[in-house]
Every structure is written in C-alpha cells, then in structure tokens.
Design an enzyme around this catalytic site. Sequence first.
Site, mmCIF file in Angstrom:
data_model
loop_
_atom_site.group_PDB
_atom_site.id
_atom_site.type_symbol
_atom_site.label_atom_id
_atom_site.label_comp_id
_atom_site.label_asym_id
_atom_site.label_seq_id
_atom_site.Cartn_x
_atom_site.Cartn_y
_atom_site.Cartn_z
ATOM 1 N N LEU A 86 -13.683 -28.956 20.175
ATOM 2 C CA LEU A 86 -13.426 -27.541 19.947
ATOM 3 C C LEU A 86 -13.421 -26.784 21.266
ATOM 4 O O LEU A 86 -14.312 -26.968 22.108
ATOM 5 C CB LEU A 86 -14.491 -26.962 19.013
ATOM 6 C CG LEU A 86 -14.632 -27.663 17.656
ATOM 7 C CD1 LEU A 86 -15.731 -27.004 16.831
ATOM 8 C CD2 LEU A 86 -13.311 -27.664 16.895
ATOM 9 N N CYS A 87 -12.425 -25.943 21.417
ATOM 10 C CA CYS A 87 -12.301 -25.138 22.632
ATOM 11 C C CYS A 87 -13.048 -23.825 22.430
ATOM 12 O O CYS A 87 -12.546 -22.900 21.785
ATOM 13 C CB CYS A 87 -10.822 -24.872 22.931
ATOM 14 S SG CYS A 87 -10.560 -23.822 24.375
ATOM 15 N N LEU A 88 -14.257 -23.761 22.951
ATOM 16 C CA LEU A 88 -15.092 -22.571 22.865
ATOM 17 C C LEU A 88 -15.643 -22.247 24.249
ATOM 18 O O LEU A 88 -15.674 -23.109 25.121
ATOM 19 C CB LEU A 88 -16.253 -22.799 21.888
ATOM 20 C CG LEU A 88 -15.878 -23.261 20.468
ATOM 21 C CD1 LEU A 88 -17.137 -23.634 19.692
ATOM 22 C CD2 LEU A 88 -15.101 -22.177 19.745
ATOM 23 N N THR A 121 -8.574 -21.104 17.830
ATOM 24 C CA THR A 121 -8.654 -21.765 19.123
ATOM 25 C C THR A 121 -8.234 -23.216 18.945
ATOM 26 O O THR A 121 -7.913 -23.648 17.831
ATOM 27 C CB THR A 121 -10.087 -21.685 19.689
ATOM 28 O OG1 THR A 121 -10.093 -22.182 21.027
ATOM 29 C CG2 THR A 121 -11.053 -22.496 18.856
#
Length: 278
Positions: A86-88, A121
């Site tokens: 996950l792109c966080l 995202t």
Amino acid sequence: MATKAALKRLTREYQNIQKNPPPYIVAHPSESNILEWHYIITGPPGTPYENGQYWGTLMFPPEYPFAPPAIRMHTPSGRFQPSSRLCLSISDFHPKSFNPAWEVSTIIIGLLSFMTSEEMTTGSISASEAERRVLAARSRWWNSTGGGSHVSATPGVTPTSKGINNVKAGDGGVKFRTEWPELDQDNWKWMKSNRIDENTGQILRDPNASATNCSPETSALRRRPNGSAPGLGSVIEGGHVAREAGHSWTYRHTVWIGLAVMFGYALLSRLVNDVQGR
C-alpha cells in the site's frame, strides 16, 4: 537481519502494544523474524467493515526506525487489493516522509484511519458499502480457510507457513493459523455455530429455522462474491428475478398491454371515421 537498534526498538514497541493496545487493533512480531509483524484490525462500529476481521503484515527494514515498513492487508476488504503493498505516507513508498518517532501502533492507527476514508492510492480499490459488508461478514471464514482452499490441499504435500508470500487464498489458512492460533480456533467455532460452509463461506440453510428469521449478517453470508470489484458480491440481478417471480404475467407486461390498447383504439377510431366519411 535486524540491526541492534531495530531489535531494541521493536522489542520495546511490542511490550508497549501489549500493555496498551489501540482500539480495534492487535499486533505482534513473528516468532521467527522480529521484522515481520502481523496485525488484526477489527472493523469499527458504524463503518462498512463493522465486526470484520482484517489481517495484514508490516515488513520492517533492518534499519528501522529510520525507514518505514511495507504495509499489506491480506483479508479481502473491498478497500485494498489483498496482499498488495500500500502506498501511504507511513509506508515504504515514501521513506523520506517517515518520522522515526512513529511507532508500530502509530502506523496501524494511520492505516485504519485511511481504510475508513475514501481516498485512493496505489493498492486501494473502489467498492460499494454493501459489497464491503459482505466481505466483512466473510472475513473470519477467509482468514481461517485461505478462501476455502483448505479443502483442496494436494495429497502428500504439506503446506508451509514460511514467508509472507503464502498468505493469499490457496495456502489453506496455514499462515493465519501459525500467527493467530487462538483466533483461528475461535473462527472455526464461529463457523460451526453459524453453520458456515467451509468451501464457500456461505451460511448453510437450517431446515428447522424459519425462513423469515434472517439477520443482516446472515443475509450477507448468503450472498455470492461475484460483483464488479475484485472478490466482491452483487445481489441486484437476483433481486430482479425474485421480484419478477412474485408478479403475474399481466403485471410484468403492463407497458406492452397499454401500448396495444392505445394502438387498437387509434385503429378503431380511424376505421369509424372512414366509414362515416363515405
């Protein structure tokens, strides 16, 4: 292999999260690798994920806390692609924005906050509230059976629980069972008491139960996850079929009957006018 700083930091954070677990969150490191953490998020009340059991992993780099972990959620949720990074701002997609003061609890709380929003995202998906509720109802079954794959194990082949690549549907729930044995036992008891089909995750019909006694969770478990988003379920078509089955032929063809009457009236009027005009 973790550095001494990472080992010391993660050991302390595990002690802290045991003493003061954040609401709806539990987490622990793997016994074989302190850099591999497993978490469970319980879906908060008032959200489409209510009572769902969402399992995921945090893979910390050896240089933690000076670099962030890779974050994944393995349980299908309708919010994230299962087992995808996950792109966080708190993940390894953005190492420069990571604050060394952030702890494991801070990271998972941030993930929960993002989960209950609608921001998109890399690794996130779109789904309806109804679809997400279906997946929440099926989450315990999915975690403990590997999406039903426990019944199709290859004879003579022993599944392995090593590594994080064995957490998708297909491992028969081995990895979840290894990391969460008590939760796994509770899940199987829950499936048995609620008559959950181990193969499909759907509730089995109780011949002694009233057909009209159907709770929202029971309704969700009876739905099939074959909808628009990956791994989701849609019941719209079935609803149309059920409604049509409950009406007469005349009711279902009211529009066509009306058009035929109007056409007949117009034709009759024209014939009368032609006769009178002669």
